[in-house]
Design an enzyme around this catalytic site. Sequence first.
Site, PDB file in Angstrom:
ATOM      1  N   LYS A   9     -17.517  -6.801   7.199  1.00 55.69           N
ATOM      2  CA  LYS A   9     -16.290  -7.520   7.542  1.00 55.69           C
ATOM      3  C   LYS A   9     -15.977  -7.351   9.031  1.00 55.69           C
ATOM      4  CE  LYS A   9     -13.725  -7.203   3.187  1.00 55.69           C
ATOM      5  NZ  LYS A   9     -12.512  -6.636   2.580  1.00 55.69           N
TER       6      LYS A   9
ATOM      7  N   ARG B  21      -2.064  -6.165  -8.508  1.00 55.43           N
ATOM      8  CA  ARG B  21      -0.830  -6.916  -8.228  1.00 55.43           C
ATOM      9  C   ARG B  21      -0.590  -7.994  -9.270  1.00 55.43           C
ATOM     10  NH1 ARG B  21      -2.949  -8.211  -2.354  1.00 55.43           N
ATOM     11  NH2 ARG B  21      -4.710  -8.445  -3.758  1.00 55.43           N
TER      12      ARG B  21
ATOM     13  N   HIS C 214       0.847  -1.207   0.000  1.00 57.25           N
ATOM     14  CA  HIS C 214       0.000   0.000   0.000  1.00 57.25           C
ATOM     15  C   HIS C 214       0.881   1.254   0.000  1.00 57.25           C
ATOM     16  CE1 HIS C 214      -2.992  -2.710   2.334  1.00 57.25           C
ATOM     17  NE2 HIS C 214      -3.496  -2.540   1.121  1.00 57.25           N
TER      18      HIS C 214
ATOM     19  N   SER D  32      -2.828  -7.703   3.031  1.00 58.51           N
ATOM     20  CA  SER D  32      -3.089  -7.573   4.471  1.00 58.51           C
ATOM     21  C   SER D  32      -3.538  -8.925   5.039  1.00 58.51           C
ATOM     22  CB  SER D  32      -4.186  -6.548   4.722  1.00 58.51           C
ATOM     23  OG  SER D  32      -3.825  -5.294   4.202  1.00 58.51           O
TER      24      SER D  32
HETATM   25  O1  PNS Z   1      -9.107  -3.013   0.004  1.00 59.12           O
HETATM   26  P1  PNS Z   1     -10.429  -3.524  -0.450  1.00 59.12           P
HETATM   27  O2  PNS Z   1     -11.162  -4.184   0.688  1.00 59.12           O
HETATM   28  O3  PNS Z   1     -10.320  -4.404  -1.671  1.00 59.12           O
HETATM   29  O4  PNS Z   1     -11.310  -2.222  -0.892  1.00 59.12           O
HETATM   30  C1  PNS Z   1     -12.586  -2.364  -1.445  1.00 59.12           C
HETATM   31  C2  PNS Z   1     -13.295  -0.994  -1.563  1.00 59.12           C
HETATM   32  C3  PNS Z   1     -13.309  -0.289  -0.225  1.00 59.12           C
HETATM   33  C4  PNS Z   1     -12.573  -0.130  -2.575  1.00 59.12           C
HETATM   34  C5  PNS Z   1     -14.754  -1.269  -2.059  1.00 59.12           C
HETATM   35  O5  PNS Z   1     -15.325  -2.264  -1.256  1.00 59.12           O
HETATM   36  C6  PNS Z   1     -15.633  -0.041  -2.049  1.00 59.12           C
HETATM   37  O6  PNS Z   1     -15.430   0.872  -2.800  1.00 59.12           O
HETATM   38  N1  PNS Z   1     -16.630  -0.028  -1.147  1.00 59.12           N
HETATM   39  C7  PNS Z   1     -17.540   1.115  -0.973  1.00 59.12           C
HETATM   40  C8  PNS Z   1     -18.964   0.784  -1.373  1.00 59.12           C
HETATM   41  C9  PNS Z   1     -19.157   0.999  -2.863  1.00 59.12           C
HETATM   42  O7  PNS Z   1     -18.992   2.065  -3.382  1.00 59.12           O
HETATM   43  N2  PNS Z   1     -19.558  -0.112  -3.525  1.00 59.12           N
HETATM   44  C10 PNS Z   1     -19.730  -0.117  -4.961  1.00 59.12           C
HETATM   45  C11 PNS Z   1     -18.389  -0.380  -5.648  1.00 59.12           C
HETATM   46  S1  PNS Z   1     -18.591  -0.736  -7.312  1.00 59.12           S
END
Ligand code: PNS
Length: 167
Positions: free
Chosen positions: A43, A92, A19, A130
């Site tokens: 989560k 990645r 990150h 993570s």
């Molecule tokens: O590090 P992660 O857990 O892969 O991040 C995922 C994240 C936070 C980017 C994604 O879950 C997100 O944007 N959540 C917010 C809710 C949202 O906007 N959902 C629609 C996405 S298309």
Amino acid sequence: MKNIRAVYPGSFDPVTYGHIDLIQRSAALFDQVIVAILKNTEKTPLFTVEERIEMLNSSISDLGNVSVASFEGLLVDFVEKVGASVIIRGIRAVSDYEYELQMALMNRRLSNKVETVFMLPAEAYSFLSSKLVKEIAELGGNIDGFVPPEVAKRVRAKLGKPGQSTC
Ligand code: PNS
């Protein structure tokens, strides 16, 4: 000259060197970068949002154009609210791509004012996540090469694993 503000969203539970590598690359590319931690009620994270903010802040203190925030609800709403126009996501490996593509296209559908930019971390971090860091620490492995020293200390303290063996 455009002043481009970008949001780098994620769970950051906890922040890893992968990150941090992406944050440094983004800070060099965009005028301002906001690292945004999702307050995810589904989560069960290892760290609270406040703890994750602290760990991120101490990891990026040398970068003047980066700040850390948390958000709930739709990512595109947060991006627009903070006056940003770019979402940064790290890729990645090919395996990340399908999910990231789906999310990027859905976010574009939700807001056509926001562009997703995919960035590649250094190869040395292409296997890092993570989730694996937590698993290794849980099983008594050494996570020192994967997260900053302060983060490693906190992960071990959370998991009640003071010792460390070489992985
Ligand atoms: O590090 P992660 O857990 O892969 O991040 C995922 C994240 C936070 C980017 C994604 O879950 C997100 O944007 N959540 C917010 C809710 C949202 O906007 N959902 C629609 C996405 S298309």
